[in-house]
Design an enzyme around this catalytic site. Structure first.
Site, PDB file in Angstrom:
ATOM      1  N   PHE A 228      64.332 116.480 -43.635  1.00 33.18           N
ATOM      2  CA  PHE A 228      63.142 116.038 -44.156  1.00 33.18           C
ATOM      3  C   PHE A 228      62.431 115.566 -42.790  1.00 33.18           C
ATOM      4  O   PHE A 228      63.117 114.810 -42.130  1.00 33.18           O
ATOM      5  CB  PHE A 228      63.129 114.994 -45.171  1.00 33.18           C
ATOM      6  CG  PHE A 228      61.642 114.109 -45.264  1.00 33.18           C
ATOM      7  CD1 PHE A 228      60.802 114.525 -46.408  1.00 33.18           C
ATOM      8  CD2 PHE A 228      61.135 113.363 -44.422  1.00 33.18           C
ATOM      9  CE1 PHE A 228      59.443 113.887 -46.742  1.00 33.18           C
ATOM     10  CE2 PHE A 228      59.938 112.645 -44.591  1.00 33.18           C
ATOM     11  CZ  PHE A 228      59.289 113.119 -45.825  1.00 33.18           C
ATOM     12  N   GLU A 229      61.400 116.108 -42.503  1.00 30.72           N
ATOM     13  CA  GLU A 229      60.768 115.599 -41.444  1.00 30.72           C
ATOM     14  C   GLU A 229      58.995 115.685 -41.711  1.00 30.72           C
ATOM     15  O   GLU A 229      58.619 116.686 -42.313  1.00 30.72           O
ATOM     16  CB  GLU A 229      60.770 115.955 -39.908  1.00 30.72           C
ATOM     17  CG  GLU A 229      62.114 115.703 -39.326  1.00 30.72           C
ATOM     18  CD  GLU A 229      62.227 116.287 -38.132  1.00 30.72           C
ATOM     19  OE1 GLU A 229      62.924 115.796 -37.179  1.00 30.72           O
ATOM     20  OE2 GLU A 229      61.770 117.455 -37.753  1.00 30.72           O
ATOM     21  N   ILE A 230      58.166 114.494 -41.431  1.00 32.94           N
ATOM     22  CA  ILE A 230      56.733 114.587 -41.456  1.00 32.94           C
ATOM     23  C   ILE A 230      56.369 113.975 -40.111  1.00 32.94           C
ATOM     24  O   ILE A 230      56.651 112.839 -40.034  1.00 32.94           O
ATOM     25  CB  ILE A 230      56.062 114.056 -42.698  1.00 32.94           C
ATOM     26  CG1 ILE A 230      56.499 114.634 -43.770  1.00 32.94           C
ATOM     27  CG2 ILE A 230      54.445 113.954 -42.453  1.00 32.94           C
ATOM     28  CD1 ILE A 230      55.886 113.928 -45.252  1.00 32.94           C
TER      29      ILE A 230
END
Ligand code: GDP
Ligand code: MN
Length: 342
Positions: A228-230
């Site tokens: 998960f990365e934003i």
């Protein structure tokens, strides 16, 4: 860049690096993100692959998406060992790691994938016009509605990197990464941000201050879990990160060891940025096997239709580094303050 029908206002794309055979799991992830968030915003999806996508993959994922979809092929030079790598040394080291039962120790494609996620995805031409990306993997789960635009949160709060879970890396996969990072900082002290997150990586250390030219101490293996990365693509496109990646690529640990993109992204974000530019999405319920986390604040459950058990969450597990992050960031346990869109 703003395609007809897009509602969200940010220059942003969901991004999935994926294989054709992962289609069903890709659709699973997409359906959750679409239902929980994206059908209200219709951000585009960008799919990347080292092989051409099949017609079926393209048709079904396009059918699942509420926004535009685009499909990119990765150039072979970005998915293969650079010439300076000593193949015999790679093979010998691989065998040693396989004998130690290190996960993915014997996989060459896994190494290409980690190198690609570390140094290349943000340079793909399909992402050239975007500032933000949301990394999505096949078979992840989202437990709650996301009733605001996380990309907008990133922009309006001047955040460059966002994560949900943090944990320890297997030390055998990154034996020399910390030394290479220290030597990089020594020769490029200008990239060490004042008020960085060094204390997240070194126990009993102290965050660097203006004028520091070195980092010291032993790496505790904490990193943000990068499935998960934003984040802001320009963080990786920066001169600091480009030079850091080039340094690491030359050192060869993607192949001699099995460096993951998670510790590399984490060390770069944590050392090159002031820690205030890193955001923990405490209100996002998320699972990537084998770990899940459930928002701890009541509000997320009251307004987000969460389907997860608050008592079961990874955040303060013995293997989680999040308690360290709370300390470093000066936050209380649980979700940060709720984001109120402007
Ligand atoms: P893990 O999360 O570390 O166990 O690794 P994954 O198998 O989930 O891989 C991480 C991401 O890279 C996922 O989005 C995978 O779909 C993708 N991926 C891994 N290997 C390959 C590959 O050989 N080709 C492509 N196109 N994608 C890959
Ligand atoms: Mn995965």
């Amino acid at each position: 860049m703003f395609t007809p029908g897009q509602i969200g206002k940010e220059k942003a794309s969901l991004v999935m690096l994926v294989r054709n055979r992962e289609l069903t799991d890709a659709l699973r992830s997409m359906r959750m993100i679409e239902d929980r968030f994206n059908r209200k915003y219709r951000y585009p999806w960008t799919f990347l692959n080292d092989e051409p996508f099949t017609e079926e993959f393209i048709n079904f994922t396009t059918g699942m998406a509420s926004g535009k979809t685009q499909y990119g092929l990765i150039g072979i030079e970005q998915w293969s060992m650079p010439e300076h790598i000593d193949l015999q040394k790679v093979q010998a080291n691989m065998e040693t790691m396989v004998a130690k039962n290190v996960i993915y120790a014997g996989s060459m494609s896994y190494r290409h994938m980690c190198r690609y996620n570390s140094g290349f995805f943000y340079r793909h031409e399909l992402l050239a016009n975007y500032d933000y990306y949301w990394r999505v993997e096949p078979a992840v789960e989202y437990y709650c509605d996301i009733n605001y635009d996380p990309f907008e949160l990133m922009r309006t709060n001047d955040k460059l990197y966002g994560f949900v879970m943090a944990m320890y890396e297997y030390d055998v996969t990154i034996k020399t990464l910390w030394d290479e990072t220290k030597s990089f900082i020594k020769s490029h002290p200008q990239y060490l941000a004042p008020d960085n997150a060094l204390d997240f990586f070194v126990d009993g250390g102290r965050a660097s201050r203006r004028g520091d030219t070195e980092i010291k101490g032993t790496y505790n293996l904490c990193h943000f879990w990068s499935n998960f990365e934003i984040a802001n693509l320009n963080l990786w496109r920066s001169q600091a990160y480009s030079e850091y990646f080039a340094h690491l690529d030359k050192a060869g640990g993607f192949y001699y060891e099995r460096w993951g993109d998670a510790p590399i992204h984490s060390l770069a974000a944590g050392l090159f940025l002031p820690k205030s530019k890193i955001h923990h999405f405490g209100d996002i319920g998320y699972r990537h096997a084998p770990y899940s986390r459930c928002p701890q604040d009541i509000d997320s459950h009251m307004t987000g239709r969460c389907l997860c058990n608050r008592a079961e969450h990874f955040d303060d597990d013995g293997y989680s580094c999040l308690p360290r992050w709370w300390k470093v960031a000066g936050m209380s346990i649980g979700a940060g303050p709720r984001y109120i869109p402007h």
